[in-house]
Motif scaffolding. Structure first.
Motif, PDB file in Angstrom:
ATOM      1  N   GLN A   1       0.254   1.261  -0.996  1.00 48.72           N
ATOM      2  CA  GLN A   1      -0.923   1.220   0.004  1.00 48.72           C
ATOM      3  C   GLN A   1      -0.380   1.754   1.400  1.00 48.72           C
ATOM      4  O   GLN A   1       0.687   1.785   1.428  1.00 48.72           O
ATOM      5  CB  GLN A   1      -1.471  -0.300   0.129  1.00 48.72           C
ATOM      6  CG  GLN A   1      -0.518  -1.176   0.551  1.00 48.72           C
ATOM      7  CD  GLN A   1      -0.939  -2.627   0.821  1.00 48.72           C
ATOM      8  OE1 GLN A   1      -1.697  -2.973   1.819  1.00 48.72           O
ATOM      9  NE2 GLN A   1      -0.490  -3.573  -0.126  1.00 48.72           N
ATOM     10  N   PRO A   2      -1.274   2.255   2.360  1.00 41.64           N
ATOM     11  CA  PRO A   2      -0.746   2.647   3.463  1.00 41.64           C
ATOM     12  C   PRO A   2      -0.157   1.602   4.163  1.00 41.64           C
ATOM     13  O   PRO A   2      -0.323   0.518   4.314  1.00 41.64           O
ATOM     14  CB  PRO A   2      -2.008   2.912   4.348  1.00 41.64           C
ATOM     15  CG  PRO A   2      -3.028   3.204   3.356  1.00 41.64           C
ATOM     16  CD  PRO A   2      -2.735   2.506   1.961  1.00 41.64           C
ATOM     17  N   ALA A   3       1.207   1.648   4.832  1.00 40.24           N
ATOM     18  CA  ALA A   3       2.045   0.820   5.219  1.00 40.24           C
ATOM     19  C   ALA A   3       2.191   0.618   6.721  1.00 40.24           C
ATOM     20  O   ALA A   3       2.495  -0.294   7.317  1.00 40.24           O
ATOM     21  CB  ALA A   3       3.610   1.518   4.759  1.00 40.24           C
TER      22      ALA A   3
ATOM     23  N   GLN B   1       5.254   2.992   1.530  1.00 37.89           N
ATOM     24  CA  GLN B   1       3.978   3.006   0.916  1.00 37.89           C
ATOM     25  C   GLN B   1       4.333   2.994  -0.749  1.00 37.89           C
ATOM     26  O   GLN B   1       3.585   2.309  -1.399  1.00 37.89           O
ATOM     27  CB  GLN B   1       3.285   4.247   1.041  1.00 37.89           C
ATOM     28  CG  GLN B   1       2.824   4.237   2.610  1.00 37.89           C
ATOM     29  CD  GLN B   1       2.054   5.592   3.095  1.00 37.89           C
ATOM     30  OE1 GLN B   1       1.500   5.609   4.218  1.00 37.89           O
ATOM     31  NE2 GLN B   1       2.021   6.655   2.251  1.00 37.89           N
TER      32      GLN B   1
ATOM     33  N   ARG C   1       7.870   5.946   6.121  1.00 38.69           N
ATOM     34  CA  ARG C   1       6.512   5.481   6.022  1.00 38.69           C
ATOM     35  C   ARG C   1       6.168   5.458   4.399  1.00 38.69           C
ATOM     36  O   ARG C   1       5.603   4.765   3.815  1.00 38.69           O
ATOM     37  CB  ARG C   1       5.567   5.922   6.640  1.00 38.69           C
ATOM     38  CG  ARG C   1       5.044   7.465   6.436  1.00 38.69           C
ATOM     39  CD  ARG C   1       4.370   7.816   7.791  1.00 38.69           C
ATOM     40  NE  ARG C   1       3.110   7.383   8.184  1.00 38.69           N
ATOM     41  CZ  ARG C   1       1.977   8.008   8.071  1.00 38.69           C
ATOM     42  NH1 ARG C   1       1.831   9.155   7.590  1.00 38.69           N
ATOM     43  NH2 ARG C   1       0.826   7.457   8.297  1.00 38.69           N
TER      44      ARG C   1
ATOM     45  N   ARG D   1      -3.692   6.419  -5.152  1.00 37.58           N
ATOM     46  CA  ARG D   1      -4.414   5.960  -4.256  1.00 37.58           C
ATOM     47  C   ARG D   1      -5.826   5.673  -5.275  1.00 37.58           C
ATOM     48  O   ARG D   1      -6.239   6.667  -5.795  1.00 37.58           O
ATOM     49  CB  ARG D   1      -4.655   6.818  -3.242  1.00 37.58           C
ATOM     50  CG  ARG D   1      -3.410   6.966  -2.403  1.00 37.58           C
ATOM     51  CD  ARG D   1      -3.416   8.271  -1.476  1.00 37.58           C
ATOM     52  NE  ARG D   1      -2.275   8.536  -0.943  1.00 37.58           N
ATOM     53  CZ  ARG D   1      -1.910   8.394   0.219  1.00 37.58           C
ATOM     54  NH1 ARG D   1      -2.678   7.408   0.948  1.00 37.58           N
ATOM     55  NH2 ARG D   1      -0.712   8.632   0.517  1.00 37.58           N
TER      56      ARG D   1
ATOM     57  N   TYR E   1       1.142   7.171  -4.596  1.00 41.56           N
ATOM     58  CA  TYR E   1       2.210   6.741  -3.607  1.00 41.56           C
ATOM     59  C   TYR E   1       3.655   6.800  -4.345  1.00 41.56           C
ATOM     60  O   TYR E   1       4.403   7.123  -3.487  1.00 41.56           O
ATOM     61  CB  TYR E   1       1.858   5.008  -3.253  1.00 41.56           C
ATOM     62  CG  TYR E   1       0.689   4.728  -2.860  1.00 41.56           C
ATOM     63  CD1 TYR E   1       0.542   5.121  -1.397  1.00 41.56           C
ATOM     64  CD2 TYR E   1      -0.491   4.105  -3.306  1.00 41.56           C
ATOM     65  CE1 TYR E   1      -0.797   5.046  -0.777  1.00 41.56           C
ATOM     66  CE2 TYR E   1      -1.650   3.804  -2.782  1.00 41.56           C
ATOM     67  CZ  TYR E   1      -1.835   3.937  -1.428  1.00 41.56           C
ATOM     68  OH  TYR E   1      -2.983   3.818  -0.866  1.00 41.56           O
TER      69      TYR E   1
END
Ligand SMILES: Cc1cc2nc3c(=O)[nH]c(=O)nc-3n(C[C@H](O)[C@H](O)[C@H](O)COP(=O)(O)OP(=O)(O)OC[C@H]3O[C@@H](n4cnc5c(N)ncnc54)[C@H](O)[C@@H]3O)c2cc1C
Length: 397
Positions: free
Chosen positions: A155-157, A150, A146, A311, A290
């Motif tokens: 970005q959040p995956a 990312q 993850r 972020r 990230y």
């Protein structure tokens, strides 16, 4: 160029420039309108004239020999011979304030138990967390994958559609596997824009688009231009806002697609000032950034450059500088040059393919094209694949 043009493209990122290039090769006089003063969008090889022209990438950094549409453009422009091999450097993890090897986070037993699933588990309709958690095991996903994903999409995956990452594409054997150019990837958008028959106007923020059934009217504030064909090559929120009247179904299909904002900090140091050995970059595990991408793949005698992708809204500017320096084992006093760039990438979700199918149904038979990095995936090749199919649909293959 008169105010009535065959084809106008909005957005001079690689999607828009690719769309212009493909249309030009089908005989369409094409004008590209770009809101910023720079062309290339997320392709942005930042030059530092005060450091003897040293450059480092603030966005995209690598192209591959599987990028068939990109290579077809490079063929057209006679640029394949100029591609520059990237040196072999590796990514490191940045975890709990320390560097670690990527494989230190891999749970080998769990990965081996998962191998049979590699050939049978379909990606379609699954999120990244669901697909890769099943494929290589939950612990491998949580501790390694993850963060790696990312790092790629900034970005959040977890909720990202699995099929939008790493699509398998045929490789061209006559081209080196991973490449850039001697002056960075911006070489490509600049070369596309420089060709005859294609005009790019920067500083032109398109505010509104009309459609009278025959022509598009493109309003930039200062002027209104008219064209028979139009291509939107902007992020999904901008495309939604600019969608001309008469294309309500198209607007509805794409309304609400998210966009991730990325606060990119670019730092340059004297090569002799940094203790960290040459690296491809850092993959951060639960940090304010990230990932960081270095210029070490093309070493420079004097300087080393890094783009840290933060972020949004987590650290103030001075806090970001301190965090980046900490991750490189140095202090802000050693910085030779710095720059800030606002990058944006689509935040896709599962079910995206159905949205695209609705959009395509709404566009069928029309002179409006919509392209970008939010169709097949975010890579340069994904963007160009969409630009090519939208060109073929309207101007012939
Ligand atoms: C940090 C980072 C690293 C990446 N690394 C890689 C990599 O190594 N390899 C790879 O293949 N891909 C990489 N990518 C992805 C790839 O670079 C992008 O997806 C691709 O370049 C996007 O191109 P685009 O033209 O679709 O969008 P953009 O580049 O976003 O271009 C859109 C353009 O539209 C303009 N615009 C917006 N609104 C308006 C308006 N109203 N009027 C006129 N113009 C407007 C914008 O200013 C912009 O120039 C990376 C992306 C990022 C952010």
């Amino acid at each position: 160029m008169s105010t009535e043009i065959d084809h106008i493209v909005i957005g001079a990122g690689i999607s828009g420039l690719g769309a212009a290039h493909f249309a030009l090769r089908r005989g369409q006089r094409t004008l590209v309108l770009e809101s910023s003063e720079r062309i290339g969008g997320c392709i942005n090889s930042l030059q530092f004239p005060q450091l003897g022209g040293f450059w480092t990438e603030a966005g995209a950094h690598t192209c591959f020999n599987s990028y068939g549409h990109l290579l077809s453009i490079l063929d057209d422009l006679g640029l394949v011979g100029q591609v520059q091999a990237k040196g072999k450097v590796s990514y490191l993890l940045w975890k709990d304030g320390e560097h670690a090897k990527i494989f230190s986070a891999l749970h080998l037993g769990e990965a081996l138990r998962s191998v049979p699933r590699i050939f049978s588990l379909p990606k379609q309709g699954r999120s990244v967390a669901d697909y890769y958690g099943r494929l290589l095991g939950q612990r491998n996903y949580q501790d390694l994958l993850r963060h790696a994903f990312q790092a790629v999409i900034c970005q959040p995956a977890d909720e990202y559609p699995a099929e939008a990452l790493f699509r398998r594409k045929p490789r061209r054997k006559d081209v080196i596997k991973a490449f850039t150019f001697a002056d960075g990837l911006s070489h490509v958008p600049l070369a596309i824009a420089a060709q005859e028959g294609l005009e790019v106007r920067t500083g032109q923020r398109v505010a509104r688009i009309g459609w009278d059934g025959e022509r598009f009217q493109i309003e930039t504030g200062a002027t209104t231009l008219m064209s028979r064909f139009l291509t939107l090559a902007v992020p999904p929120d901008v495309a939604t806002a600019l969608m001309p009247e008469g294309f309500a179904a198209a607007r509805e299909a794409i309304a609400g697609i998210g966009v991730a904002e990325i606060e990119t900090l670019v730092l340059v140091f004297r090569a002799t000032d940094l203790p960290v050995k040459p690296i491809a970059g850092l993959i951060a595990v639960e940090d304010a950034f990230y990932s960081a991408v270095s210029r070490d793949f093309l070493p420079d005698a004097g300087y080393r450059g890094f783009a840290f992708h933060f972020r949004p809204g987590v650290l103030r500017e001075d806090g970001q500088v301190e965090r980046a320096c900490l991750a490189l084992g140095t202090t802000p006093r050693r910085i030779q040059a710095q720059a800030r760039v606002h990058n944006r990438l689509p935040a896709l979700r599962t079910g995206h393919a159905e949205r695209v199918a609705r959009l395509d149904a709404a566009l069928a038979g029309s002179r409006l094209g919509v392209t970008g990095n939010w169709f097949l995936g975010v890579s340069i090749e994904d963007a160009l694949t969409r630009s090519k199919s939208e060109s073929d649909r309207r101007f012939g293959a």
